[in-house]
Design a protein around this motif. Structure first.
Motif, PDB file in Angstrom:
ATOM      1  N   UNK A   1      13.629   3.560   4.395  1.00 46.90           N
ATOM      2  CA  UNK A   1      12.960   2.730   3.434  1.00 46.90           C
ATOM      3  C   UNK A   1      12.020   1.554   4.275  1.00 46.90           C
ATOM      4  N   UNK A   2      10.861   1.622   4.064  1.00 47.78           N
ATOM      5  CA  UNK A   2      10.026   0.516   4.485  1.00 47.78           C
ATOM      6  C   UNK A   2       8.541   0.381   3.793  1.00 47.78           C
ATOM      7  N   UNK A   3       7.945  -0.609   3.861  1.00 50.43           N
ATOM      8  CA  UNK A   3       6.786  -0.906   3.274  1.00 50.43           C
ATOM      9  C   UNK A   3       5.792  -1.259   4.234  1.00 50.43           C
ATOM     10  N   UNK A   4       4.477  -0.803   3.896  1.00 51.86           N
ATOM     11  CA  UNK A   4       3.341  -1.035   4.720  1.00 51.86           C
ATOM     12  C   UNK A   4       2.389  -1.833   3.710  1.00 51.86           C
ATOM     13  N   UNK A   5       2.018  -2.941   3.933  1.00 46.53           N
ATOM     14  CA  UNK A   5       0.979  -3.831   3.126  1.00 46.53           C
ATOM     15  C   UNK A   5      -0.451  -3.493   3.642  1.00 46.53           C
ATOM     16  N   UNK A   6      -1.538  -3.487   2.662  1.00 49.46           N
ATOM     17  CA  UNK A   6      -2.921  -3.175   3.068  1.00 49.46           C
ATOM     18  C   UNK A   6      -3.206  -4.126   4.215  1.00 49.46           C
TER      19      UNK A   6
ATOM     20  N   UNK B   1      13.675  11.453  -1.825  1.00 51.86           N
ATOM     21  CA  UNK B   1      13.330  10.102  -1.884  1.00 51.86           C
ATOM     22  C   UNK B   1      11.783   9.975  -2.306  1.00 51.86           C
ATOM     23  N   UNK B   2      11.036   8.835  -2.031  1.00 53.54           N
ATOM     24  CA  UNK B   2       9.795   8.609  -2.424  1.00 53.54           C
ATOM     25  C   UNK B   2       8.951   8.101  -1.551  1.00 53.54           C
ATOM     26  N   UNK B   3       7.700   8.567  -1.795  1.00 49.04           N
ATOM     27  CA  UNK B   3       6.955   8.006  -0.780  1.00 49.04           C
ATOM     28  C   UNK B   3       5.489   7.520  -1.505  1.00 49.04           C
ATOM     29  N   UNK B   4       5.463   6.256  -2.453  1.00 52.89           N
ATOM     30  CA  UNK B   4       4.554   5.764  -3.151  1.00 52.89           C
ATOM     31  C   UNK B   4       3.454   5.101  -2.238  1.00 52.89           C
ATOM     32  N   UNK B   5       2.256   5.877  -2.568  1.00 53.23           N
ATOM     33  CA  UNK B   5       0.874   5.317  -1.863  1.00 53.23           C
ATOM     34  C   UNK B   5      -0.039   4.811  -3.216  1.00 53.23           C
ATOM     35  N   UNK B   6      -0.336   3.644  -3.222  1.00 51.48           N
ATOM     36  CA  UNK B   6      -0.811   2.878  -4.316  1.00 51.48           C
ATOM     37  C   UNK B   6      -0.247   3.464  -5.685  1.00 51.48           C
ATOM     38  N   UNK B   7       0.885   3.543  -6.056  1.00 54.00           N
ATOM     39  CA  UNK B   7       1.537   4.128  -7.118  1.00 54.00           C
ATOM     40  C   UNK B   7       1.609   5.376  -7.504  1.00 54.00           C
ATOM     41  N   UNK B   8       1.141   6.152  -6.516  1.00 49.08           N
ATOM     42  CA  UNK B   8       1.441   7.752  -6.637  1.00 49.08           C
ATOM     43  C   UNK B   8       2.382   8.235  -5.756  1.00 49.08           C
ATOM     44  N   UNK B   9       3.277   8.839  -6.136  1.00 47.32           N
ATOM     45  CA  UNK B   9       4.389   9.381  -5.363  1.00 47.32           C
ATOM     46  C   UNK B   9       3.850  10.551  -4.550  1.00 47.32           C
TER      47      UNK B   9
ATOM     48  N   UNK C   1       0.753  -1.227   0.085  1.00 53.27           N
ATOM     49  CA  UNK C   1      -0.165  -0.037   0.018  1.00 53.27           C
ATOM     50  C   UNK C   1       0.783   1.377  -0.027  1.00 53.27           C
ATOM     51  N   UNK C   2       2.018   1.175   0.910  1.00 55.53           N
ATOM     52  CA  UNK C   2       2.666   2.182   1.124  1.00 55.53           C
ATOM     53  C   UNK C   2       4.400   1.787   0.702  1.00 55.53           C
ATOM     54  N   UNK C   3       5.155   2.437   0.085  1.00 59.82           N
ATOM     55  CA  UNK C   3       6.481   2.215  -0.202  1.00 59.82           C
ATOM     56  C   UNK C   3       7.139   3.399   0.181  1.00 59.82           C
ATOM     57  N   UNK C   4       7.810   3.416   1.270  1.00 60.02           N
ATOM     58  CA  UNK C   4       8.786   4.425   1.522  1.00 60.02           C
ATOM     59  C   UNK C   4      10.003   4.206   1.136  1.00 60.02           C
ATOM     60  N   UNK C   5      10.907   5.004   0.197  1.00 58.54           N
ATOM     61  CA  UNK C   5      12.047   4.528  -0.194  1.00 58.54           C
ATOM     62  C   UNK C   5      13.175   5.760  -0.069  1.00 58.54           C
ATOM     63  N   UNK C   6      14.150   5.544   0.543  1.00 60.40           N
ATOM     64  CA  UNK C   6      15.269   6.468   0.705  1.00 60.40           C
ATOM     65  C   UNK C   6      14.738   7.902   1.446  1.00 60.40           C
ATOM     66  N   UNK C   7      13.865   8.063   2.152  1.00 59.87           N
ATOM     67  CA  UNK C   7      13.206   9.018   2.455  1.00 59.87           C
ATOM     68  C   UNK C   7      14.176   9.801   3.481  1.00 59.87           C
ATOM     69  N   UNK C   8      14.520  11.111   2.916  1.00 67.48           N
ATOM     70  CA  UNK C   8      15.728  11.875   3.552  1.00 67.48           C
ATOM     71  C   UNK C   8      15.012  13.239   3.982  1.00 67.48           C
ATOM     72  N   UNK C   9      15.021  13.717   5.093  1.00 66.01           N
ATOM     73  CA  UNK C   9      14.530  14.974   5.451  1.00 66.01           C
ATOM     74  C   UNK C   9      15.730  15.926   6.051  1.00 66.01           C
ATOM     75  N   UNK C  10      16.125  16.919   5.630  1.00 65.92           N
ATOM     76  CA  UNK C  10      17.033  17.831   6.101  1.00 65.92           C
ATOM     77  C   UNK C  10      16.538  19.103   6.404  1.00 65.92           C
ATOM     78  N   UNK C  11      16.736  19.509   7.683  1.00 72.70           N
ATOM     79  CA  UNK C  11      16.409  20.738   8.125  1.00 72.70           C
ATOM     80  C   UNK C  11      17.302  21.888   8.158  1.00 72.70           C
ATOM     81  N   UNK C  12      17.212  22.999   7.465  1.00 67.63           N
ATOM     82  CA  UNK C  12      18.156  23.947   7.327  1.00 67.63           C
ATOM     83  C   UNK C  12      17.614  25.324   8.024  1.00 67.63           C
TER      84      UNK C  12
END
Ligand SMILES: Nc1ncnc2c1ncn2[C@@H]1O[C@H](COP(=O)(O)OP(=O)(O)OP(=O)(O)O)[C@@H](O)[C@H]1O
Ligand code: SF4
Ligand SMILES: [Mg+2]
Lengths: 335, 332
Positions: free
Chosen positions: B28-33, B67-75, B3-14
């Motif tokens: 990176x992690x996945x969540x199945x339905x 990075x990317x946060x794919x939710x049902x194929x939408x980033x 359902x959700x594919x988190x890939x290389x999510x990086x957050x930099x505060x400046x």
């Protein structure tokens, strides 16, 4: 809510009573006095004495006060002996008060209509050029003396450009009077020329008088919106996907209005000081002008009434602020 | 498919005049339905920032998300602000830590629930309020018809959190993120809220990302657990596997530091020494090295990479040996 309001009104009566004594004593402790003001320094001792007896100033001060109080309770505040000799202080107040109210209302409208939206926009664009420019502008607005601003506006728009009238409340002379608020009168009687004319007379003095409240409302709104934008419940609203307009209206502005309402109340209460200056520059026949004239001529009855009325307005405005506060904030209402 | 594919999510505060700070570092992690996934770690390890990044709720200025946060194929990271608004509350819901400050103090509970329904399901105020009362009933708030016209300060802490859960689930999102939903509550209430959440996601098939620093919460709720340290995933495993055999020294420490009823009498608790402030950057070392009982020289020189050990993901040069091996060693 009702009980609270009644209690506050009773408190107000006590405050006014104490204040009346203080003002009474204070006025009579001022150097000079109505006798010198009326007769000049070179009057003969006999004529001075006659006037002193006539004004009742020869009696002990507490006797004077009790007499004053007794008459005041029947609505008789004495007769003007300097500002408009022969008119009762009450009549003088009643004809001038609507002028000052009308001027103050316009000044506050200017402050609110410009201060709140600009404050919100500055907060949303924090640190940007718009924010910096308006913050500097508001600092200037607070720092410029009302007196100077009034003269400047009058000089530029009335004297040099001649686009707006420079004094009085109305040029139309045959307008019908209903409430004493000239713009409102013109609208009620559908004398549009008179209403428009009165409005044009209000523009410059209202800007002069409204500048400081505007700057203060702007700054408080900006600070309050910045605070609220950081609140968790705004993030919750965002997490629900609400539209930006709805979040602004329902979640940000409503909460940010709490300190702003208090500020508007305080500014309204403090308006009289500015009104004295503004009304004098624009020869605007309100209580501010009468107050200045009253001091000059030591018109005790007029001063006594006007100062107490000013205090009453201040207390009533603050009561209204507290009531509207309770209206916005359920934590106060539903305790 | 996840359902959700988190890939290389990086957050930099400046922040102006400050060094950039990487709060989330290639997660990176996945969540199945319908699955419940835990994000675990101590304060400051980037749990909340991760969830806010997924929801698109990080401040526009000062935070860079890659990075990317794919939710049902939408980033989700590529959606515009308004597209994301359409999704939040409808496809993804979120429950926050502090129920009092998360509710608007000057608006009734009813309206705060109803506004989600008005927004995403086009209901009228009247219909939405009726529906809101039904939702409050479903999350176990007694007398919902009275409660909808009350304000947050008139509810107890547990009821406030129930109301927030009702809001987050009002439009039946497929993913719910709960960021420490019980931390601000009394212990007795905590258990109630957790079992409520568990029941609701099971009944509706909603996937749940459960964020917590409390392994007890994980044990009762999660199918899979991601352990975060210093903005990176250091261990990921199925729940039973993780509890039976923690391999990463940090996870091991976390487990050893919870009191256990079945532990032999007299056994001491073993809290992890030091604090997050001892971290060293991940650039050329293991961030946990200053606090790690297993640390080797290599740990301070080479960044450990994520590696699969069977069904488990580990980021460690010298993981804790499985218990079986340990006892064998001991008996030799
Ligand atoms: N808006 C921000 N600007 C700068 N730094 C931030 C911001 N938000 C979070 N951080 C930093 O990012 C790091 C991770 O924060 P985060 O809130 O994700 O921690 P957490 O794991 O949720 O901890 P906790 O258990 O305390 O909630 C912290 O060091 C924090 O100081
Ligand atoms: S890499 Fe080294 S320092 Fe880091 S957790 Fe593993 S053993 Fe400890
Ligand atoms: Mg957090």
């Amino acid at each position: 809510m009702l009980r609270y309001t009644v209690r506050r009104l009773l408190q107000m009566v006590v405050v006014l009573l104490v204040l009346s004594l203080l003002v009474f004593a204070w006025l009579r402790a001022l150097p000079g006095g109505p006798v010198s003001a009326l007769l000049g320094e070179r009057a003969t001792p006999e004529s001075r004495h006659d006037l002193i007896v006539q004004l009742g100033l020869d009696q002990p001060i507490f006797v004077q006060y009790l007499k004053f109080l007794g008459r005041a309770l029947t609505g008789n505040f004495g007769t003007s002996n300097g500002v408009q000799p022969g008119t009762t202080a009450m009549d003088l107040f009643l004809t001038r008060f609507p002028a000052t109210i009308e001027l103050s209302v316009f000044a506050i409208i200017i402050a609110v209509v410009f201060g709140i939206p600009l404050g919100y926009m500055a907060a949303k664009r924090r640190g940007g050029w718009f924010d910096n420019a308006t913050v500097i502008g508001s600092l200037v607005g607070i720092a410029v003396p009302v007196f100077f601003l009034a003269f400047l506006l009058k000089y530029i728009f009335a004297v040099k450009l001649g686009v707006l009238p420079s004094d009085s409340r109305q040029s139309v002379t045959d307008a019908t009077r209903v409430t004493g608020f000239f713009v409102l009168d013109g609208i009620i009687t559908q004398e549009w020329d008179a209403a428009w004319d009165a409005f044009r007379h209000l523009i410059l003095p209202a800007i002069a008088l409204g500048t400081i409240p505007f700057a203060v409302v702007f700054r408080i709104t900006r600070a309050a919106v910045l605070d609220v934008l950081d609140e968790d419940y705004v993030r919750t609203a965002e997490s629900k996907g609400l539209t930006a307009q709805l979040i602004r209206r329902r979640h940000v502005l409503r909460n940010a209005m709490l300190p702003v309402v208090t500020t508007i109340g305080l500014q309204t209460g403090a308006l009289l000081a500015g009104a004295v200056l503004t009304e004098n520059v624009f020869a605007f026949p309100g209580v501010g002008q009468a107050l200045a004239l009253g001091f000059e001529r030591r018109d005790y009855p007029v001063l006594q009434l006007l100062i107490m009325m000013a205090a009453m307005v201040y207390v009533v405005v603050n009561l209204l602020v507290d009531l509207s506060y309770a209206l916005i904030d359920p934590r106060i209402r539903t305790r | 498919m996840a359902l959700l594919e988190v890939r290389d999510l990086t957050v930099v505060f400046q922040r102006r005049g400050e060094q950039p700070f990487t709060a989330v570092d290639g997660v990176s992690f996945d969540v199945e339905p319908g699955q419940t996934v835990g994000l675990v770690g101590e304060s400051g390890c980037g749990k909340s920032v991760t969830s806010l990044a997924i929801m698109g709720l990080l401040p526009k200025r000062g935070a860079t998300v890659t990075g990317s946060v794919k939710f049902e194929d939408t980033d989700l990271l590529r959606l515009s602000g308004n597209q994301m608004r359409d999704r939040r509350g409808r496809d993804l819901g979120m429950v926050f830590q502090d129920p009092l400050s998360s509710l608007n103090p000057v608006i009734t509970i009813g309206v705060q629930v109803a506004e989600v329904l008005e927004r995403h399901q086009g209901m009228s105020r009247k219909k939405a309020l009726t529906e809101a009362a039904g939702l409050l009933d479903k999350v176990g708030i007694p007398d919902p018809n009275r409660r909808i016209s009350e304000y947050p300060h008139q509810l107890s802490g547990g009821m406030r959190q129930r109301a927030l859960i009702a809001m987050a689930l009002a439009c039946k999102p497929r993913l719910l993120i709960a960021d420490e939903p019980t931390t601000a509550l009394d212990v007795t209430i905590q258990a109630q809220i957790l079992s409520l959440l568990k029941g609701l996601v099971q009944d509706t098939g909603t996937a749940l990302i459960m964020i917590t620093h409390d392994l007890g919460v994980v044990a009762g709720l999660c199918d899979e657990v991601n352990v975060l340290y210093g903005g990176r995933v250091v261990e990921r495993a199925e729940r039973h596997e993780l509890f039976a055999e923690p391999r990463h020294p940090y996870t091991h420490g976390l487990l050893a530091s919870i009191p256990r009823l079945d532990a032999p009498r007299g056994e001491r608790l073993m809290p992890i020494t030091g604090s997050v402030s001892d971290n060293i950057p991940w650039d050329s070392a293991c961030a946990f090295a200053p606090r790690c009982p297993n640390a080797l020289d290599v740990c301070r020189e080479v960044t450990p990479e994520q590696e699969w050990r069977g069904s488990r993901l580990l980021r460690c040069h010298n993981p804790v040996q499985p218990a079986a091996a340990e006892t064998e060693e001991a008996s030799v």
